[in-house]
Enzyme design. Structure first.
Site, PDB file in Angstrom:
ATOM      1  N   HIS A  41      -7.816   0.132 -10.037  1.00  0.00           N
ATOM      2  CA  HIS A  41      -6.985   1.573  -9.686  1.00  0.00           C
ATOM      3  C   HIS A  41      -6.670   1.941 -11.329  1.00  0.00           C
ATOM      4  O   HIS A  41      -6.260   1.034 -12.216  1.00  0.00           O
ATOM      5  CB  HIS A  41      -5.669   1.025  -9.296  1.00  0.00           C
ATOM      6  CG  HIS A  41      -5.109   2.336  -8.609  1.00  0.00           C
ATOM      7  ND1 HIS A  41      -4.389   3.076  -9.424  1.00  0.00           N
ATOM      8  CD2 HIS A  41      -4.979   2.806  -7.397  1.00  0.00           C
ATOM      9  CE1 HIS A  41      -3.949   4.301  -8.740  1.00  0.00           C
ATOM     10  NE2 HIS A  41      -4.087   4.016  -7.455  1.00  0.00           N
TER      11      HIS A  41
ATOM     12  N   HIS B 292      -7.715  -3.464  -8.565  1.00  0.00           N
ATOM     13  CA  HIS B 292      -6.676  -3.035  -7.540  1.00  0.00           C
ATOM     14  C   HIS B 292      -7.512  -3.511  -6.272  1.00  0.00           C
ATOM     15  O   HIS B 292      -6.497  -3.617  -5.228  1.00  0.00           O
ATOM     16  CB  HIS B 292      -6.996  -1.546  -7.281  1.00  0.00           C
ATOM     17  CG  HIS B 292      -5.961  -0.801  -6.447  1.00  0.00           C
ATOM     18  ND1 HIS B 292      -4.825  -1.182  -6.256  1.00  0.00           N
ATOM     19  CD2 HIS B 292      -6.381   0.289  -5.611  1.00  0.00           C
ATOM     20  CE1 HIS B 292      -4.151  -0.271  -5.102  1.00  0.00           C
ATOM     21  NE2 HIS B 292      -5.306   0.333  -4.664  1.00  0.00           N
TER      22      HIS B 292
ATOM     23  N   GLU C  78      -6.312  12.916  -1.293  1.00  0.00           N
ATOM     24  CA  GLU C  78      -6.421  11.816  -2.535  1.00  0.00           C
ATOM     25  C   GLU C  78      -7.577  11.980  -3.094  1.00  0.00           C
ATOM     26  O   GLU C  78      -8.723  12.757  -2.611  1.00  0.00           O
ATOM     27  CB  GLU C  78      -6.326  10.494  -2.000  1.00  0.00           C
ATOM     28  CG  GLU C  78      -4.740  10.224  -1.486  1.00  0.00           C
ATOM     29  CD  GLU C  78      -4.367   8.831  -1.203  1.00  0.00           C
ATOM     30  OE1 GLU C  78      -5.458   8.094  -1.035  1.00  0.00           O
ATOM     31  OE2 GLU C  78      -3.182   8.498  -0.901  1.00  0.00           O
TER      32      GLU C  78
ATOM     33  N   ARG D 279     -12.201   6.812  -8.378  1.00  0.00           N
ATOM     34  CA  ARG D 279     -11.225   5.939  -9.015  1.00  0.00           C
ATOM     35  C   ARG D 279     -12.254   5.090 -10.211  1.00  0.00           C
ATOM     36  O   ARG D 279     -11.981   5.252 -11.243  1.00  0.00           O
ATOM     37  CB  ARG D 279     -10.909   4.839  -8.141  1.00  0.00           C
ATOM     38  CG  ARG D 279      -9.878   5.306  -7.241  1.00  0.00           C
ATOM     39  CD  ARG D 279      -9.169   4.082  -6.417  1.00  0.00           C
ATOM     40  NE  ARG D 279      -8.164   4.756  -5.675  1.00  0.00           N
ATOM     41  CZ  ARG D 279      -7.434   3.895  -4.899  1.00  0.00           C
ATOM     42  NH1 ARG D 279      -7.894   2.787  -4.501  1.00  0.00           N
ATOM     43  NH2 ARG D 279      -6.471   4.515  -4.045  1.00  0.00           N
TER      44      ARG D 279
ATOM     45  N   GLY E 101      -0.200   4.529  -0.721  1.00  0.00           N
ATOM     46  CA  GLY E 101      -1.123   5.676  -0.238  1.00  0.00           C
ATOM     47  C   GLY E 101      -0.741   6.127   1.050  1.00  0.00           C
ATOM     48  O   GLY E 101       0.105   6.423   1.617  1.00  0.00           O
ATOM     49  N   GLY E 102      -1.739   5.871   1.903  1.00  0.00           N
ATOM     50  CA  GLY E 102      -1.748   6.331   3.380  1.00  0.00           C
ATOM     51  C   GLY E 102      -2.947   5.567   4.150  1.00  0.00           C
ATOM     52  O   GLY E 102      -3.724   4.574   3.546  1.00  0.00           O
TER      53      GLY E 102
ATOM     54  N   ARG F 265     -14.755   1.939  -2.990  1.00  0.00           N
ATOM     55  CA  ARG F 265     -13.835   2.213  -1.980  1.00  0.00           C
ATOM     56  C   ARG F 265     -13.055   3.634  -2.285  1.00  0.00           C
ATOM     57  O   ARG F 265     -12.436   3.802  -3.444  1.00  0.00           O
ATOM     58  CB  ARG F 265     -12.782   1.152  -1.758  1.00  0.00           C
ATOM     59  CG  ARG F 265     -11.529   1.441  -0.599  1.00  0.00           C
ATOM     60  CD  ARG F 265     -10.715   0.523  -0.358  1.00  0.00           C
ATOM     61  NE  ARG F 265      -9.661   0.302  -1.322  1.00  0.00           N
ATOM     62  CZ  ARG F 265      -8.591   1.076  -1.486  1.00  0.00           C
ATOM     63  NH1 ARG F 265      -8.182   1.834  -0.510  1.00  0.00           N
ATOM     64  NH2 ARG F 265      -7.834   0.999  -2.636  1.00  0.00           N
TER      65      ARG F 265
ATOM     66  N   ALA G 139       0.943  -1.253  -0.069  1.00  0.00           N
ATOM     67  CA  ALA G 139      -0.002   0.071  -0.173  1.00  0.00           C
ATOM     68  C   ALA G 139       0.757   1.425  -0.135  1.00  0.00           C
ATOM     69  O   ALA G 139       1.455   1.591   0.933  1.00  0.00           O
ATOM     70  CB  ALA G 139      -0.942  -0.107   1.214  1.00  0.00           C
TER      71      ALA G 139
END
Length: 524
Positions: A234, A342, A110, A281, A45-46, A377, A43
């Site tokens: 993704h 993703h 994001e 997304r 991103g965060g 998500r 992962a």
């Protein structure tokens, strides 16, 4: 082998649960490959949490519900988001070196988020989190970590020496690939934290082991699964034929990256959505998919070279180094990208205590459908879900411990009627076929005809793989193929049931969105 609690999976959800349970009980964690081989370490991103002065729980909840196209369960969304700040606190205590900006944790933004609320460790958050959790688990005398164990099936009442139809889960049968022996690992409580099913697709950012094992095992044992048609793609995976599944994080677009036609240089996202590159997304992935199909392209360009070079290198050191090694300098030139599978938004149905339909079985993380993600998500809500539900499962088990019986005697694995395989090529061929037809028929944009074609292929493969499984000794490849095929079947069945387009499920035959959002629940 009996332990107090068995946890299947060594990622964020599994280790979070293990550390809490180990305060009072003996815990065994099984990993299919190395302990760091799950999705957590990948992962970039965060983790999303409301930590900014101008941000509120209500706004994080709203962003999550908007991204999820109304299919989320509001009580779950509230539960997870309200527990997010304490999850971050626990990680800080474990020593995760989150980026700070002098005043506190540095927050990035994001796609789909109305505020800066993503805590991160450069662009490799998952790796830092995995390392901290693993270090704490390895140092805990109550936790046993066993890598390289491929789980085959959950042990239920029907595997007891005195057969029972209770459906009570007592652990799992797992293969040790080195010795080739199948062992029964039993426990009073079992937690599934085995990750998603991304590898059903030809292009995926998921690690090699994401073959939906937990979802398939739970389904075979008698659990309902929900919303399996909701597969997140993704939008930006590196297009490079030598490097499979390298992800270009959402944050590149969050910090100013633009998507462009590779031949004309036209920035196309504003043609699709007023939020341009910061749209959710599913919208970005469909836009790229349409550009690729309409113009016969192999990829599109993601360009952040208009930003200062030191800004780009400071924000994305891992990606910068990786691309430089492949001859791409992202400070001076665009990055070729394609969409790739993703995240598995559907999975085993759980409640707020992480309980499944079966007594003795809890589940957390990407193998579940908790109601958090709905039809899509929101970025950086996935690691968050792992921490919150890993903790919820552990707390629930601690609370009801006195009601959990010790496992009864369990039958040993029977391989008296099977032999070693004489045709490994069958597995490879079927695996390749599944991933290709899933990409072409059950991808970003769907039609009923394509889904029916996929269902027809699945029927033929089910017979072939079932016959093969019945005659030969299990190997990790065979276990994965069987689970992959089971998940493929669940995805296609679910997609055929949804007669609307919502979030990640976009079908040309039903382009409208129904006024009322309904989960697709499959009952075994």
């Amino acid at each position: 082998m009996t332990h107090d609690v068995l946890i299947i999976g060594s990622g964020a959800a599994g280790l979070t649960a293990a550390l809490t349970l180990a305060t009072r009980h003996k815990v065994l964690v099984l990993a299919k490959g190395p302990l760091t081989s799950g999705s957590t370490a990948w992962a970039q991103g965060g983790i999303a949490a409301v930590l900014d002065a101008g941000d509120t729980f209500e706004e994080h909840i709203r962003d999550t519900m908007v991204a999820g196209a109304g299919l989320n369960r509001r009580e779950t969304v509230e539960f997870v988001i309200e527990h997010a700040p304490e999850a971050i606190e626990r990680l800080v205590e474990l020593g995760v070196p989150f980026n700070s900006d002098g005043a506190g944790l540095h927050l990035t933004r994001e796609g789909g988020h109305s505020h800066r609320r993503i805590v991160h460790v450069n662009d490799a958050t998952g790796w830092a989190v995995q390392a901290a959790l693993l270090k704490a688990a390895e140092e805990n005398p109550n936790i046993t970590l066993l890598p390289d164990r491929s789980c085959i099936d959950l042990i239920t009442g029907r595997h007891e020496e005195r057969y029972s139809g209770s459906g009570r889960v007592w652990g799992a049968y797992a293969l040790d690939p080195v010795t080739g022996k199948v062992e029964a690992y039993t426990a009073r409580a079992t937690i599934l934290a085995s990750g998603g099913a991304g590898r059903v697709y030809q292009f995926s950012t998921a690690p090699r082991g994401a073959t939906g094992d937990g979802i398939a095992m739970a389904w075979r044992a008698g659990c309902r699964v929900s919303n399996m048609e909701m597969m997140q793609f993704h939008p930006t995976c590196l297009y490079n034929l030598d490097v499979k599944n390298f992800l270009i994080t959402e944050a590149v677009r969050g910090e100013g990256g633009q998507l462009k036609h590779p031949l004309t240089g036209h920035r196309f996202m504003p043609d699709y959505d007023e939020r341009a590159e910061l749209a959710p997304r599913d919208i970005v992935a469909r836009a790229i998919d349409e550009q690729i199909k309409r113009f016969g392209l192999d990829y599109v360009h993601l360009d952040i070279s208009h930003m200062p070079a030191e800004f780009v290198i400071e924000h994305f050191p891992t990606i910068y180094e990786k691309l430089l090694a492949l001859g791409i300098d992202m400070t001076k030139q665009p990055i070729p990208v394609v969409p790739a599978q993703h995240y598995t938004c559907g999975g085993v149905l759980i409640d707020l205590a992480a309980r499944t339909d079966l007594p003795g079985l809890w589940a957390a993380g990407e193998c579940t459908e908790s109601g958090l993600h709905g039809a899509n998500r929101l970025a950086s809500n996935s690691l968050l879900e792992c921490f919150v539900f890993g903790e919820a499962a552990a707390q629930d088990i601690l609370k009801c411990w006195d009601d959990l019986d010790a496992p009864p005697p369990i039958r040993e694995w029977d391989e008296s009627r099977v032999t070693d395989s004489d045709e490994e090529v069958v597995i490879k061929q079927n695996w390749t076929e599944i991933r290709r037809f899933m990409w072409n028929y059950v991808g970003i944009v769907r039609t009923t005809k394509r889904l029916e074609r996929a269902a027809h292929r699945i029927k033929l493969l089910n017979d072939e793989v079932g016959d093969y499984y019945g005659h030969f000794r299990v190997t990790t490849d065979l276990i994965e193929l069987r689970n992959l095929l089971q998940c493929t079947d669940l995805i296609v069945q679910s997609a055929l049931k949804r007669h609307e387009s919502r979030g990640l499920h976009y079908t040309l035959d039903y382009p409208q969105t129904d006024p009322v959002a309904k989960d697709t629940v499959l009952v075994p």
